[in-house]
Design a protein around this motif. Structure first.
Motif, PDB file in Angstrom:
ATOM      1  N   GLN A 273      32.866  77.064  46.642  1.00  0.00           N
ATOM      2  CA  GLN A 273      33.388  77.639  47.881  1.00  0.00           C
ATOM      3  C   GLN A 273      32.896  79.080  47.997  1.00  0.00           C
ATOM      4  OE1 GLN A 273      37.618  76.339  46.841  1.00  0.00           O
ATOM      5  NE2 GLN A 273      37.579  75.978  49.055  1.00  0.00           N
ATOM      6  N   ASN A 274      31.761  79.230  48.664  1.00  0.00           N
ATOM      7  CA  ASN A 274      31.133  80.549  48.770  1.00  0.00           C
ATOM      8  C   ASN A 274      31.007  81.160  47.373  1.00  0.00           C
ATOM      9  OD1 ASN A 274      31.072  80.339  51.611  1.00  0.00           O
ATOM     10  ND2 ASN A 274      33.163  81.109  51.754  1.00  0.00           N
ATOM     11  N   ALA A 275      30.448  80.376  46.464  1.00  0.00           N
ATOM     12  CA  ALA A 275      30.392  80.772  45.064  1.00  0.00           C
ATOM     13  C   ALA A 275      29.038  80.417  44.461  1.00  0.00           C
ATOM     14  CB  ALA A 275      31.517  80.097  44.286  1.00  0.00           C
ATOM     15  N   ARG A 276      28.841  80.892  43.232  1.00  0.00           N
ATOM     16  CA  ARG A 276      27.553  80.691  42.562  1.00  0.00           C
ATOM     17  C   ARG A 276      27.790  80.498  41.068  1.00  0.00           C
ATOM     18  NH1 ARG A 276      25.942  85.301  43.391  1.00  0.00           N
ATOM     19  NH2 ARG A 276      25.902  86.281  41.333  1.00  0.00           N
ATOM     20  N   VAL A 277      26.958  79.655  40.463  1.00  0.00           N
ATOM     21  CA  VAL A 277      26.961  79.503  39.009  1.00  0.00           C
ATOM     22  C   VAL A 277      25.538  79.723  38.509  1.00  0.00           C
ATOM     23  CG1 VAL A 277      28.926  77.932  38.937  1.00  0.00           C
ATOM     24  CG2 VAL A 277      26.625  77.008  39.204  1.00  0.00           C
ATOM     25  N   GLU A 278      25.429  80.319  37.334  1.00  0.00           N
ATOM     26  CA  GLU A 278      24.118  80.545  36.727  1.00  0.00           C
ATOM     27  C   GLU A 278      23.829  79.428  35.740  1.00  0.00           C
ATOM     28  OE1 GLU A 278      23.739  84.409  35.026  1.00  0.00           O
ATOM     29  OE2 GLU A 278      24.089  85.464  36.925  1.00  0.00           O
ATOM     30  N   LEU A 279      22.751  78.720  36.005  1.00  0.00           N
ATOM     31  CA  LEU A 279      22.304  77.647  35.123  1.00  0.00           C
ATOM     32  C   LEU A 279      21.035  78.090  34.415  1.00  0.00           C
ATOM     33  CD1 LEU A 279      22.814  74.687  37.623  1.00  0.00           C
ATOM     34  CD2 LEU A 279      24.371  75.408  35.810  1.00  0.00           C
ATOM     35  N   ALA A 280      20.633  77.331  33.426  1.00  0.00           N
ATOM     36  CA  ALA A 280      19.407  77.665  32.698  1.00  0.00           C
ATOM     37  C   ALA A 280      18.210  77.488  33.622  1.00  0.00           C
ATOM     38  CB  ALA A 280      19.264  76.777  31.469  1.00  0.00           C
ATOM     39  N   PHE A 282      17.834  78.751  36.871  1.00  0.00           N
ATOM     40  CA  PHE A 282      18.032  79.088  38.282  1.00  0.00           C
ATOM     41  C   PHE A 282      19.523  79.269  38.578  1.00  0.00           C
ATOM     42  CE2 PHE A 282      18.433  74.523  38.070  1.00  0.00           C
ATOM     43  CZ  PHE A 282      19.420  74.194  38.989  1.00  0.00           C
ATOM     44  N   ASP A 283      19.802  79.880  39.729  1.00  0.00           N
ATOM     45  CA  ASP A 283      21.177  80.025  40.206  1.00  0.00           C
ATOM     46  C   ASP A 283      21.476  78.914  41.204  1.00  0.00           C
ATOM     47  OD1 ASP A 283      21.387  82.355  38.744  1.00  0.00           O
ATOM     48  OD2 ASP A 283      20.958  83.670  40.444  1.00  0.00           O
ATOM     49  N   LEU A 284      22.656  78.323  41.091  1.00  0.00           N
ATOM     50  CA  LEU A 284      23.109  77.318  42.048  1.00  0.00           C
ATOM     51  C   LEU A 284      24.256  77.924  42.840  1.00  0.00           C
ATOM     52  CD1 LEU A 284      22.960  74.302  43.035  1.00  0.00           C
ATOM     53  CD2 LEU A 284      24.853  73.875  41.447  1.00  0.00           C
ATOM     54  N   ALA A 285      24.090  77.997  44.156  1.00  0.00           N
ATOM     55  CA  ALA A 285      25.119  78.557  45.031  1.00  0.00           C
ATOM     56  C   ALA A 285      25.539  77.525  46.058  1.00  0.00           C
ATOM     57  CB  ALA A 285      24.600  79.812  45.725  1.00  0.00           C
ATOM     58  N   GLY A 286      26.746  77.726  46.592  1.00  0.00           N
ATOM     59  CA  GLY A 286      27.241  76.852  47.652  1.00  0.00           C
ATOM     60  C   GLY A 286      28.065  77.639  48.639  1.00  0.00           C
ATOM     61  N   VAL A 287      27.964  77.258  49.917  1.00  0.00           N
ATOM     62  CA  VAL A 287      28.763  77.914  50.959  1.00  0.00           C
ATOM     63  C   VAL A 287      29.563  76.867  51.719  1.00  0.00           C
ATOM     64  CG1 VAL A 287      27.257  79.923  51.260  1.00  0.00           C
ATOM     65  CG2 VAL A 287      26.807  77.840  52.585  1.00  0.00           C
ATOM     66  N   ASN A 288      30.701  77.300  52.228  1.00  0.00           N
ATOM     67  CA  ASN A 288      31.530  76.426  53.060  1.00  0.00           C
ATOM     68  C   ASN A 288      30.800  76.107  54.359  1.00  0.00           C
ATOM     69  OD1 ASN A 288      33.442  76.836  51.078  1.00  0.00           O
ATOM     70  ND2 ASN A 288      34.670  78.272  52.297  1.00  0.00           N
ATOM     71  N   ASP A 289      31.194  74.991  54.968  1.00  0.00           N
ATOM     72  CA  ASP A 289      30.558  74.605  56.228  1.00  0.00           C
ATOM     73  C   ASP A 289      30.975  75.541  57.356  1.00  0.00           C
ATOM     74  OD1 ASP A 289      28.954  72.457  57.692  1.00  0.00           O
ATOM     75  OD2 ASP A 289      30.790  72.565  58.886  1.00  0.00           O
ATOM     76  N   ILE A 290      30.100  75.682  58.342  1.00  0.00           N
ATOM     77  CA  ILE A 290      30.372  76.589  59.452  1.00  0.00           C
ATOM     78  C   ILE A 290      31.558  76.127  60.294  1.00  0.00           C
ATOM     79  CG2 ILE A 290      28.021  77.471  59.578  1.00  0.00           C
ATOM     80  CD1 ILE A 290      27.419  75.550  61.790  1.00  0.00           C
ATOM     81  N   ALA A 291      31.937  74.842  60.205  1.00  0.00           N
ATOM     82  CA  ALA A 291      33.126  74.379  60.919  1.00  0.00           C
ATOM     83  C   ALA A 291      34.388  75.042  60.399  1.00  0.00           C
ATOM     84  CB  ALA A 291      33.249  72.862  60.812  1.00  0.00           C
ATOM     85  N   ALA A 304      28.493  84.536  48.154  1.00  0.00           N
ATOM     86  CA  ALA A 304      27.821  83.539  47.315  1.00  0.00           C
ATOM     87  C   ALA A 304      26.519  84.059  46.714  1.00  0.00           C
ATOM     88  CB  ALA A 304      27.553  82.275  48.122  1.00  0.00           C
ATOM     89  N   LEU A 305      25.833  84.959  47.434  1.00  0.00           N
ATOM     90  CA  LEU A 305      24.471  85.322  47.038  1.00  0.00           C
ATOM     91  C   LEU A 305      24.214  86.826  46.949  1.00  0.00           C
ATOM     92  CD1 LEU A 305      22.802  82.792  49.478  1.00  0.00           C
ATOM     93  CD2 LEU A 305      22.689  82.620  46.985  1.00  0.00           C
ATOM     94  N   GLY A 306      25.156  87.643  47.427  1.00  0.00           N
ATOM     95  CA  GLY A 306      24.864  89.058  47.623  1.00  0.00           C
ATOM     96  C   GLY A 306      24.522  89.839  46.377  1.00  0.00           C
ATOM     97  N   ASP A 307      25.168  89.563  45.252  1.00  0.00           N
ATOM     98  CA  ASP A 307      24.967  90.389  44.055  1.00  0.00           C
ATOM     99  C   ASP A 307      24.118  89.708  42.987  1.00  0.00           C
ATOM    100  OD1 ASP A 307      26.740  88.409  43.443  1.00  0.00           O
ATOM    101  OD2 ASP A 307      28.158  89.693  42.359  1.00  0.00           O
ATOM    102  N   ARG A 308      23.376  88.712  43.361  1.00  0.00           N
ATOM    103  CA  ARG A 308      22.601  87.986  42.351  1.00  0.00           C
ATOM    104  C   ARG A 308      21.294  88.693  42.036  1.00  0.00           C
ATOM    105  NH1 ARG A 308      18.279  84.962  43.651  1.00  0.00           N
ATOM    106  NH2 ARG A 308      17.638  84.910  45.842  1.00  0.00           N
ATOM    107  N   ASP A 309      20.666  88.303  40.929  1.00  0.00           N
ATOM    108  CA  ASP A 309      19.362  88.812  40.532  1.00  0.00           C
ATOM    109  C   ASP A 309      18.288  88.032  41.300  1.00  0.00           C
ATOM    110  OD1 ASP A 309      17.049  89.664  39.349  1.00  0.00           O
ATOM    111  OD2 ASP A 309      17.551  88.982  37.313  1.00  0.00           O
ATOM    112  N   ARG A 310      17.617  88.704  42.243  1.00  0.00           N
ATOM    113  CA  ARG A 310      16.640  88.002  43.092  1.00  0.00           C
ATOM    114  C   ARG A 310      15.367  87.636  42.341  1.00  0.00           C
ATOM    115  NH1 ARG A 310      16.567  89.068  49.465  1.00  0.00           N
ATOM    116  NH2 ARG A 310      18.826  89.133  49.821  1.00  0.00           N
ATOM    117  N   ALA A 311      15.242  88.061  41.103  1.00  0.00           N
ATOM    118  CA  ALA A 311      14.099  87.633  40.305  1.00  0.00           C
ATOM    119  C   ALA A 311      14.279  86.201  39.820  1.00  0.00           C
ATOM    120  CB  ALA A 311      13.897  88.568  39.116  1.00  0.00           C
ATOM    121  N   ARG A 312      15.525  85.713  39.876  1.00  0.00           N
ATOM    122  CA  ARG A 312      15.814  84.339  39.475  1.00  0.00           C
ATOM    123  C   ARG A 312      15.697  83.401  40.668  1.00  0.00           C
ATOM    124  NH1 ARG A 312      18.736  82.878  35.042  1.00  0.00           N
ATOM    125  NH2 ARG A 312      20.088  81.486  36.275  1.00  0.00           N
TER     126      ARG A 312
END
Length: 401
Positions: A273-280, A282-291, A304-312
């Motif tokens: 829910q507008n969240a992210r997990v770091e996997l080996a 790559f990063d996996l993120a998900g956002v809620n639906d626009i509805a 979900a994505l604002g503070d992540r390392d963009r090198a990943r």
């Protein structure tokens, strides 16, 4: 707003009335005699079938699921048959004048001037018998074509989705993650027609592919947890090395998104829910639906994505393809979506193209790639034509290998 909805409903009812009047004319009146059994039966069906269709469309919001099931099968199937009957009869309208003008076969060629003139006038003005024959030929041909198309499309849905393989090269993906496999499934649409057996087929297909990760990209259900919890329970058997993840679709917000997120979590599927997990790798993120915006629970790309390392490398789960432009702005490498059903019923794909940047398949938007699955179920008619259901195994490929 209410006035707009009322006008829209009246327009839909007017179109349904006009369509069924046309069907009654071509399939009942033109092919039968007044007072005959088919004239009476066809007239009853011309009234009953649209009522079932309207009942199926509105019943899901007003009736218990147990009652809705009795309306859904005949009502939704009739909507699919209606579409292809109208298309087939449109072809028949083009063919009808040619059939009416075909000359009759004669065992003996006309010899006198009077006989030739009579023969020519019969070509110009078809007899009532010829008109009846042509009307019945077109009606039978249209009905047969519609039945074949809808029957095949229904079989495809009830049989279950097939596996599709897609490889996506990603520039920043490290070599150690090369060949990483994500099972993408969307638009399962558990409801009055598709139930527990449908879920089991999907789970068995995914587990048989042995993916590294499973992504359930929204529109799982059309109903409440109380009504459909049992139908979704087989999801607890999903197995992947890095687990299964879920993001909401627009239909979750029609069905009670909060309770469904909690229930999905209980089944062992991780909501993003507008969240992210770091996997080996790559990063996996998900956002809620626009509805969810109307309920104060919409997508938050910054969270979900604002503070992540963009090198990943980043992979985003987002139900609707229209969020691709937000994904591009946040430097996402790959967005996985559903929602469109690939159009579900041809020529619906052309309408879907008006509302979605990509209807199905893999496309690039700047440095971001978007993959849209056609989905594993069906909404409304349990029928797919020209848009077969799928579960996609997305294989990530590193350019550093």
């Amino acid at each position: 707003m209410i006035a707009f909805l009322v006008l829209g409903l009246l327009a839909v009812l007017a179109l349904l009335t006009l369509a069924h009047w046309y069907l009654w004319r071509r399939l009942v009146r033109d092919v039968s005699t007044p007072g005959g059994w088919w004239r009476r039966a066809g007239t009853v069906l011309a009234v009953l079938l649209p009522l079932l269709a309207v009942g199926a469309l509105v019943g899901g919001r007003a009736l218990p699921l147990a009652v809705e099931r009795w309306l859904a099968w005949p009502g939704y199937l009739w909507l699919a048959v209606l579409l292809y009957l109208l298309l087939a009869l449109a072809v028949g309208e083009a063919v009808r004048p040619l059939l009416l003008r075909l000359p009759r076969r004669h065992s003996v060629e006309p010899t006198t001037l009077e006989e030739k003139e009579t023969d020519e006038s019969s070509v110009m003005a078809p007899s009532p018998e010829r008109r009846l024959f042509v009307a019945r030929t077109v009606a039978i041909g249209a009905a047969g074509a519609a039945a074949a198309v809808v029957g095949n499309g229904t079989y495809g849905v009830l049989r279950g989705p097939r596996l599709k393989q897609v490889t996506v090269p990603l520039a920043k993906l490290p070599a150690r993650a090369h060949g990483y496999r994500i099972a993408v499934v969307s638009d399962i649409h558990l409801g009055p027609i598709l139930g527990r057996a449908h879920t089991r087929r999907i789970v068995d297909t995914i587990n048989g592919a042995q993916p590294d990760l499973i992504a359930v990209v929204g529109d799982l259900v059309d109903g409440s947890v109380a009504e459909l919890g049992r139908e979704a329970e087989p999801l607890a058997r999903l197995r992947a090395r890095d687990g299964a993840y879920f993001v909401t679709g627009n239909h979750e917000y029609f069905s009670g998104a909060g309770p469904w997120v909690d229930f999905i979590r209980e089944l062992g599927v991780h909501p993003l829910q507008n969240a992210r997990v770091e996997l080996a790798g790559f990063d996996l993120a998900g956002v809620n639906d626009i509805a969810g915006r109307d309920q104060g629970d919409g997508p938050d790309f910054g969270k979900a994505l604002g503070d992540r390392d963009r090198a990943r490398t980043s992979v985003l789960l987002s139900h609707q393809p229209v969020t691709i432009h937000d994904a591009v702005r946040h430097g996402v490498d790959l967005q996985l979506s559903g929602h469109t059903h690939g159009g579900q019923l041809w020529p619906g794909n052309y309408l879907a193209e008006l509302a979605n940047p990509t209807v199905a398949g893999l496309e690039r938007y700047g440095d971001t790639q978007l993959y849209v699955t056609r989905g594993a179920g069906a909404w409304g008619p349990p029928v797919r034509v020209g848009a077969p259901s799928d579960i996609t195994i997305v294989t990530l490929a590193s350019l550093q290998v």
